[in-house]
Design an enzyme around this catalytic site. Structure first.
Site, PDB file in Angstrom:
ATOM      1  N   GLU A  73      18.114  61.600  28.998  1.00 55.81           N
ATOM      2  CA  GLU A  73      18.851  60.348  29.203  1.00 55.81           C
ATOM      3  C   GLU A  73      18.282  59.661  30.426  1.00 55.81           C
ATOM      4  O   GLU A  73      18.067  60.287  31.467  1.00 55.81           O
ATOM      5  CB  GLU A  73      20.350  60.570  29.421  1.00 55.81           C
ATOM      6  CG  GLU A  73      21.146  60.944  28.203  1.00 55.81           C
ATOM      7  CD  GLU A  73      22.643  61.042  28.497  1.00 55.81           C
ATOM      8  OE1 GLU A  73      23.118  60.360  29.446  1.00 55.81           O
ATOM      9  OE2 GLU A  73      23.327  61.801  27.799  1.00 55.81           O
ATOM     10  N   GLU A 115      25.209  67.810  30.102  1.00 64.19           N
ATOM     11  CA  GLU A 115      25.801  67.527  31.414  1.00 64.19           C
ATOM     12  C   GLU A 115      27.048  68.368  31.709  1.00 64.19           C
ATOM     13  O   GLU A 115      28.150  67.822  31.876  1.00 64.19           O
ATOM     14  CB  GLU A 115      26.119  66.037  31.546  1.00 64.19           C
ATOM     15  CG  GLU A 115      24.894  65.145  31.483  1.00 64.19           C
ATOM     16  CD  GLU A 115      25.203  63.695  31.798  1.00 64.19           C
ATOM     17  OE1 GLU A 115      26.387  63.353  32.023  1.00 64.19           O
ATOM     18  OE2 GLU A 115      24.263  62.884  31.816  1.00 64.19           O
TER      19      GLU A 115
END
Length: 468
Positions: free
Chosen positions: A359, A171
């Site tokens: 995720e 991320e």
């Protein structure tokens, strides 16, 4: 909720079901065995930065409970574990001496996974930059990209022979925009020029990391994990549609464009290009090396409208009204179809390799009641999003695996320990782990897929090719 066995029938036999965590969020032992401070240690200890001034000093005490936690993962029947490696454990100052005790810990972790028949998916950077590197500017300094390159090579040289896949970054949207523009993550900057510098240096570090990994283990599948945003216009107006496109460039394109096309989005450069740091010869070629896979982290859609009051603040958008009234305990809209729409959009715009949902999960804060945690909303969330993944596979998209976020409740960054994402409950006072209802359902699903060992030499990863 879809019954686990029935849902399992919609996935191919080699689909990977796993669980995911991150080093700072679970390890604790922040000063043990040579580890030094990260930017998140400093950020957590500043008043007003993290809820309740919670920090990662103990977290889930995973560093000291490794074998117990590996047994827990095995008991869930999953075929893979996605974890991150703490740079401050390996190279405590960011540069300089290597900490053998830090490498020893990850040796034990990877060996423990192999002994239990669980695939090891490692992430090299999940936001815990060694604090010492802030003296040179942290992610705003090109020197950090080269420090990361050395760190990546060091880790892969030590444990790469037993990894099944490695990601350079987790991320980068968070470490770049949340950390340098919005100020809600470490290092807590609120400056567009700092954020733009961090953007390019992070992208460069990714490319240098890919080279470093392949120089040591050419057979190790390498990718990157991006929390891409599924963006919807707040209305059908031309202004809102244009706002959605600007938001796509800002939140997605500045990462996907360099990595998969070798360029930053044209609209983004037109708006901010004069503020970008120097892009040196060879940078974009380094960033855009073909990847073996990529990871998608998805939680919630983003709905935007144009905001004329922010014309000078690219991308000049404001959050629009959500379509769904269903929200998690952290306030995020639940809308599973956005996952499918996002994968479709990204594959239409970029030539992407195989994809793992690295995720996906939901924050619900149900507590342990006499040894039972009834988190039905989380179970429904995971079930619905897995159904979308199955739909994508049926339509030919190369979805190869799913990692539930998270294995266990943990340090949820600026929210501290008050927000819980785990399929396993953690009592932070006693460190007792209790598998939640969602965890039992996920276990039933995962156990439909026997764990197998993949010979990397026999694997044929689908590497990305730049799309014109």
């Amino acid at each position: 909720m879809i019954e686990a066995k029935k849902l399992a029938e919609r996935f191919p036999g080699d689909f990977v079901f796993g669980v995911a965590t991150a080093s700072f969020q679970i390890e604790g032992a922040s000063k043990a065995d040579g580890r030094k401070a990260s930017i998140w240690d400093a950020f957590s200890n500043m008043p007003g930065r993290v809820y309740g001034r919670h920090n990662g000093d103990v977290a889930c005490d995973h560093y000291n409970r490794l074998e117990q936690d590996l047994d827990l993962i095995k008991s869930l029947g999953v075929g893979a574990y996605r974890f991150s490696i703490a740079w401050p454990r390996i190279v405590p100052e960011g540069t300089g001496p290597i900490n053998e005790k830090g490498l020893d810990f990850y040796d034990r972790l990877v060996d423990g996974l192999k002994a239990r028949g669980i695939k090891a998916f490692a992430t090299l950077y999940h936001w815990d930059l060694p604090l010492a590197l802030m003296g040179d500017g942290g992610w705003t300094a090109r020197t950090t990209a080269y420090a990361y390159q050395r760190y990546a090579k060091t880790v892969v040289a030590r444990v790469g022979d037993r990894l099944d896949a490695v990601a350079t970054f987790n991320e980068p949207w968070c470490s770049v925009w949340l950390g340098h523009l919005y100020g809600v993550h470490a290092p807590g900057e609120r400056n567009m020029d700092a954020a733009l510098a961090a953007l390019h240096v992070t992208n460069l570090a990714h490319g240098l990391g890919v080279s470093a990994i392949r120089s040591v283990r050419a057979d190790l599948p390498v990718g990157i994990v991006i929390n891409a945003h599924s963006i919807y216009a707040g209305s059908g107006s031309a202004a809102d549609k244009a706002a959605a496109e600007r938001a796509f460039d800002f939140h997605n394109g500045v990462f996907f464009g360099p990595v998969f096309k070798g360029e930053y989005p044209e609209g983004f450069l037109s708006a901010l290009g004069d503020r970008m740091p120097a892009i040196e010869d060879g940078d974009m070629e380094t960033i855009a090396q073909p990847l073996d896979w990529w990871g998608l982290n998805y939680y919630t859609p983003m709905r935007v409208s144009a905001d004329s009051a922010k014309d000078s603040e690219y991308p000049a958008t404001v959050n629009a009204k959500p379509m769904s009234d269903v929200k998690t305990d952290i306030g995020w809209e639940v809308y599973a179809p956005a996952l499918g729409a996002l994968v479709e959009t990204l594959n239409a715009r970029y030539a992407l390799p195989d994809c793992y949902i690295t995720e996906n999960g939901a924050c619900y804060n149900m507590d342990d009641e006499n040894g039972v945690v009834d988190d039905q909303p989380r179970l429904d969330y995971i079930s619905d999003h897995l159904a979308v993944a199955a739909d994508l596979i049926s339509r030919g998209y190369p979805m190869k695996g799913y990692f539930a976020w998270s294995l266990m409740d943990n340090f949820e960054w600026a929210e501290g320990y008050r927000m819980r994402f785990g399929i396993v409950h953690v009592d932070y006072e006693t460190q007792v782990r209790t598998i939640k209802k969602s965890g039992r359902w996920y276990e039933a699903l995962a156990k439909q897929f026997p764990r197998t060992t993949v010979n990397r030499e026999d694997a044929a990863p689908r590497r990305s090719v730049q799309k014109e």
